[in-house]
Design a protein around this motif. Structure first.
Motif, PDB file in Angstrom:
ATOM      1  N   PHE A 242       3.032 -10.928   4.178  1.00 17.44           N
ATOM      2  CA  PHE A 242       3.034  -9.766   3.285  1.00 17.44           C
ATOM      3  C   PHE A 242       2.235 -10.029   2.002  1.00 17.44           C
ATOM      4  CE2 PHE A 242       6.549  -9.209   6.162  1.00 17.44           C
ATOM      5  CZ  PHE A 242       6.508  -7.857   6.462  1.00 17.44           C
ATOM      6  N   THR A 243       1.199 -10.862   2.110  1.00 18.60           N
ATOM      7  CA  THR A 243       0.403 -11.208   0.927  1.00 18.60           C
ATOM      8  C   THR A 243      -0.497 -10.061   0.464  1.00 18.60           C
ATOM      9  OG1 THR A 243      -1.253 -12.260   2.356  1.00 18.60           O
ATOM     10  CG2 THR A 243       0.413 -13.686   1.382  1.00 18.60           C
ATOM     11  N   ASP A 244      -0.776  -9.094   1.338  1.00 18.41           N
ATOM     12  CA  ASP A 244      -1.684  -7.994   0.982  1.00 18.41           C
ATOM     13  C   ASP A 244      -0.974  -6.650   0.850  1.00 18.41           C
ATOM     14  OD1 ASP A 244      -4.185  -9.380   0.830  1.00 18.41           O
ATOM     15  OD2 ASP A 244      -4.143  -9.579   3.001  1.00 18.41           O
ATOM     16  N   VAL A 245       0.343  -6.673   0.659  1.00 18.50           N
ATOM     17  CA  VAL A 245       1.108  -5.429   0.514  1.00 18.50           C
ATOM     18  C   VAL A 245       0.547  -4.583  -0.631  1.00 18.50           C
ATOM     19  CG1 VAL A 245       3.321  -4.553  -0.335  1.00 18.50           C
ATOM     20  CG2 VAL A 245       3.277  -6.153   1.561  1.00 18.50           C
ATOM     21  N   ARG A 246       0.429  -3.281  -0.381  1.00 18.59           N
ATOM     22  CA  ARG A 246      -0.076  -2.344  -1.382  1.00 18.59           C
ATOM     23  C   ARG A 246       0.700  -1.022  -1.295  1.00 18.59           C
ATOM     24  NH1 ARG A 246      -2.011  -6.270  -2.893  1.00 18.59           N
ATOM     25  NH2 ARG A 246      -4.183  -6.823  -3.378  1.00 18.59           N
ATOM     26  N   VAL A 247       0.558  -0.224  -2.322  1.00 19.25           N
ATOM     27  CA  VAL A 247       0.918   1.187  -2.238  1.00 19.25           C
ATOM     28  C   VAL A 247      -0.364   1.902  -1.849  1.00 19.25           C
ATOM     29  CG1 VAL A 247       1.624   3.241  -3.512  1.00 19.25           C
ATOM     30  CG2 VAL A 247       2.743   1.045  -3.974  1.00 19.25           C
ATOM     31  N   SER A 248      -0.350   2.552  -0.700  1.00 18.11           N
ATOM     32  CA  SER A 248      -1.598   3.150  -0.224  1.00 18.11           C
ATOM     33  C   SER A 248      -1.314   4.251   0.794  1.00 18.11           C
ATOM     34  CB  SER A 248      -2.502   2.067   0.384  1.00 18.11           C
ATOM     35  OG  SER A 248      -3.791   2.580   0.665  1.00 18.11           O
ATOM     36  N   ASP A 249      -2.372   4.718   1.401  1.00 16.26           N
ATOM     37  CA  ASP A 249      -2.340   5.712   2.469  1.00 16.26           C
ATOM     38  C   ASP A 249      -1.841   5.026   3.742  1.00 16.26           C
ATOM     39  OD1 ASP A 249      -2.958   7.578   4.435  1.00 16.26           O
ATOM     40  OD2 ASP A 249      -4.953   8.010   3.647  1.00 16.26           O
ATOM     41  N   PHE A 250      -0.895   5.643   4.447  1.00 14.52           N
ATOM     42  CA  PHE A 250      -0.400   5.042   5.694  1.00 14.52           C
ATOM     43  C   PHE A 250      -1.525   4.837   6.704  1.00 14.52           C
ATOM     44  CE2 PHE A 250       0.194   9.640   6.449  1.00 14.52           C
ATOM     45  CZ  PHE A 250      -0.410   9.803   7.689  1.00 14.52           C
ATOM     46  N   ALA A 251      -2.605   5.625   6.574  1.00  9.92           N
ATOM     47  CA  ALA A 251      -3.746   5.493   7.492  1.00  9.92           C
ATOM     48  C   ALA A 251      -4.420   4.135   7.371  1.00  9.92           C
ATOM     49  CB  ALA A 251      -4.762   6.603   7.224  1.00  9.92           C
ATOM     50  N   GLN A 252      -4.173   3.419   6.260  1.00 11.73           N
ATOM     51  CA  GLN A 252      -4.788   2.094   6.092  1.00 11.73           C
ATOM     52  C   GLN A 252      -4.270   1.106   7.128  1.00 11.73           C
ATOM     53  OE1 GLN A 252      -4.885   0.580   2.097  1.00 11.73           O
ATOM     54  NE2 GLN A 252      -5.641  -1.419   2.711  1.00 11.73           N
ATOM     55  N   ASP A 253      -2.942   1.042   7.313  1.00  5.74           N
ATOM     56  CA  ASP A 253      -2.383   0.128   8.315  1.00  5.74           C
ATOM     57  C   ASP A 253      -2.769   0.543   9.731  1.00  5.74           C
ATOM     58  OD1 ASP A 253      -1.157  -1.696   6.629  1.00  5.74           O
ATOM     59  OD2 ASP A 253       0.778  -0.670   6.636  1.00  5.74           O
ATOM     60  N   ILE A 254      -2.816   1.845   9.983  1.00  7.95           N
ATOM     61  CA  ILE A 254      -3.213   2.317  11.322  1.00  7.95           C
ATOM     62  C   ILE A 254      -4.659   1.918  11.597  1.00  7.95           C
ATOM     63  CG2 ILE A 254      -3.539   4.325  12.805  1.00  7.95           C
ATOM     64  CD1 ILE A 254      -1.368   5.751  11.224  1.00  7.95           C
ATOM     65  N   GLY A 255      -5.538   2.200  10.635  1.00  5.51           N
ATOM     66  CA  GLY A 255      -6.949   1.842  10.798  1.00  5.51           C
ATOM     67  C   GLY A 255      -7.135   0.352  10.970  1.00  5.51           C
ATOM     68  N   SER A 256      -6.388  -0.435  10.204  1.00  6.31           N
ATOM     69  CA  SER A 256      -6.458  -1.890  10.299  1.00  6.31           C
ATOM     70  C   SER A 256      -6.091  -2.355  11.701  1.00  6.31           C
ATOM     71  CB  SER A 256      -5.518  -2.531   9.277  1.00  6.31           C
ATOM     72  OG  SER A 256      -5.472  -3.926   9.430  1.00  6.31           O
ATOM     73  N   PHE A 257      -4.980  -1.820  12.237  1.00  2.87           N
ATOM     74  CA  PHE A 257      -4.547  -2.243  13.575  1.00  2.87           C
ATOM     75  C   PHE A 257      -5.563  -1.841  14.636  1.00  2.87           C
ATOM     76  CE2 PHE A 257      -2.332  -1.708  17.612  1.00  2.87           C
ATOM     77  CZ  PHE A 257      -1.745  -2.956  17.734  1.00  2.87           C
ATOM     78  N   LEU A 258      -6.042  -0.602  14.588  1.00  6.58           N
ATOM     79  CA  LEU A 258      -6.993  -0.132  15.599  1.00  6.58           C
ATOM     80  C   LEU A 258      -8.268  -0.968  15.592  1.00  6.58           C
ATOM     81  CD1 LEU A 258      -6.687   3.745  15.155  1.00  6.58           C
ATOM     82  CD2 LEU A 258      -5.696   2.348  16.983  1.00  6.58           C
ATOM     83  N   GLN A 259      -8.818  -1.232  14.390  1.00  7.96           N
ATOM     84  CA  GLN A 259     -10.070  -1.986  14.287  1.00  7.96           C
ATOM     85  C   GLN A 259      -9.887  -3.434  14.734  1.00  7.96           C
ATOM     86  OE1 GLN A 259     -10.940  -4.510  11.719  1.00  7.96           O
ATOM     87  NE2 GLN A 259     -12.926  -4.770  12.709  1.00  7.96           N
ATOM     88  N   GLN A 260      -8.833  -4.073  14.236  1.00 10.53           N
ATOM     89  CA  GLN A 260      -8.623  -5.491  14.551  1.00 10.53           C
ATOM     90  C   GLN A 260      -8.182  -5.683  16.005  1.00 10.53           C
ATOM     91  OE1 GLN A 260      -9.825  -7.598  12.500  1.00 10.53           O
ATOM     92  NE2 GLN A 260      -8.507  -7.998  10.753  1.00 10.53           N
ATOM     93  N   PHE A 261      -7.369  -4.748  16.502  1.00  8.56           N
ATOM     94  CA  PHE A 261      -6.942  -4.837  17.895  1.00  8.56           C
ATOM     95  C   PHE A 261      -8.160  -4.780  18.815  1.00  8.56           C
ATOM     96  CE2 PHE A 261      -5.719  -3.028  21.969  1.00  8.56           C
ATOM     97  CZ  PHE A 261      -4.607  -3.798  22.310  1.00  8.56           C
ATOM     98  N   ARG A 262      -9.053  -3.852  18.540  1.00  5.58           N
ATOM     99  CA  ARG A 262     -10.260  -3.736  19.360  1.00  5.58           C
ATOM    100  C   ARG A 262     -11.133  -4.984  19.255  1.00  5.58           C
ATOM    101  NH1 ARG A 262     -12.824  -0.317  22.290  1.00  5.58           N
ATOM    102  NH2 ARG A 262     -15.077  -0.381  22.521  1.00  5.58           N
TER     103      ARG A 262
END
Length: 341
Positions: A242-262
């Motif tokens: 949890f070193t990069d925890v932020r207050v942000s748009d929920f789309a950030q975690d979704i985008g992160s997972f989709l990009q990195q998963f691929r």
């Protein structure tokens, strides 16, 4: 010691058996009342950066813990991790870890903090990360579904103001906190120029898509298969790091997972299989958030996939044979941005 460093002794002490043994013997009884001492300590270095500018250490300590149960002395094998940074940031991260543990996001248990080294110590989760199962080309449908549900639960959390979590910013510092782009030993000048051009374009898109208006959620900030642990016995999904925890748009975690998963799956699954798992993830995430995906959300997801591709490109600049990976990620970032409608 660099004046910005908050550790009073060097972080190399965290890799010293005598220092760690003394530290554990002094602190573990608070967490394990039956504790007597530790035996057969093994230290595994996960990350190590020692120097005058800043220091960063992540280590795993495996040992037998002698304890008294009833009248008998028994031994329990424990795996304890430490994460330390000379800037003192791990103290806040330890509070975040306690917060997510209370809310059943992770079984990782915060143990204690060492002020001398600015290190937090926590009990890890026994199991393999999702990337392990990807590498073994396993059928991960069940895990991907559970990952989506766990992420939805994370995004439903009410942000604790006491944690004082900062917002995500599409800045050069956020993209490159270690100043990789300024490292003169890295000669890939054309790649560096392309990265800066794309960053400037991304900053414009950040405003155009009104990302700031949607920054209302507790997000992980680095959500990808290596930060998802499947518990060995229960198969429960745990989110870690949890070193990069932020207050942000929920789309950030979704985008992160989709990009990195691929990116992580390309060598192990065909494109059709990757898209199949991505769709399972999206379907279950939005179902558990009870919201509909629309063009605005899709655009924001594409924005963050472009951002993460660029951030990964910066990360790989220091790796061997970097040019191929970096150019691939730069091109991927452009393609995500081109898909924004």
């Amino acid at each position: 010691m660099h004046p910005k460093n908050k550790n009073s002794i060097p972080l190399e002490n965290l890799l010293d058996e005598k220092y760690i043994t003394k530290l554990f013997n002094a602190n573990l009884k608070k967490n394990y009342p039956e504790f007597i001492r530790i035996d057969k300590l093994q230290i595994l270095i996960i990350k190590e950066r020692l120097g005058d500018d800043f220091e960063h250490v992540v280590a795993n300590y495996s040992f037998l813990m002698a304890r008294v149960i009833g009248k008998e002395k028994k031994y329990l094998r424990l795996n304890i991790f430490c994460s330390a940074h000379s800037d003192g940031s791990r103290k806040k991260i330890m509070e975040i870890l306690k917060f997510v543990n209370r809310n059943n996001i992770s079984s990782q248990k915060a143990l204690f903090y060492d002020n001398k080294t600015q290190a937090m110590f926590y009990e890890g989760v026994r199991g393999q990360n999702l990337y392990y199962y990807i590498q073994h080309q396993a059928d991960i449908k069940r895990y991907v579904k559970e990952v989506a549900i766990k992420l939805a639960s994370l995004h439903k959390l009410k942000i604790d103001p006491k944690l004082k979590i900062s917002k995500f910013r599409s800045s050069l510092w956020s993209l490159d906190p270690s100043n990789v782009l300024g490292d003169k030993e890295i000669k890939l000048e054309n790649c560096k120029i392309e990265i800066i051009k794309l960053l400037n374009y991304i900053k414009v898109e950040f405003k155009k898509l009104k990302i700031e208006d949607n920054q209302k959620f507790f997000i992980h900030g680095d959500f990808h298969p290596e930060n998802i642990i499947i518990e060995e016995d229960t198969k429960i999904i745990n989110i870690i790091d949890f070193t990069d925890v932020r207050v942000s748009d929920f789309a950030q975690d979704i985008g992160s997972f989709l990009q990195q998963f691929r990116f992580m799956s390309l060598r192990f699954y065909p494109d059709r299989k990757i898209e199949y798992y991505q769709n399972i993830f999206l379907k279950n995430y939005f179902k558990n958030r009870n919201i509909e995906m629309n063009q605005d959300i899709e655009n924001r997801m594409l924005f963050f996939q472009a951002w993460l591709s660029l951030r990964s490109a910066v990360f790989f600049l220091r790796s061997q044979n970097a040019e191929v990976k970096v150019n691939f990620l730069i091109q991927q970032s452009k393609e995500f941005l081109d898909q924004i409608k």
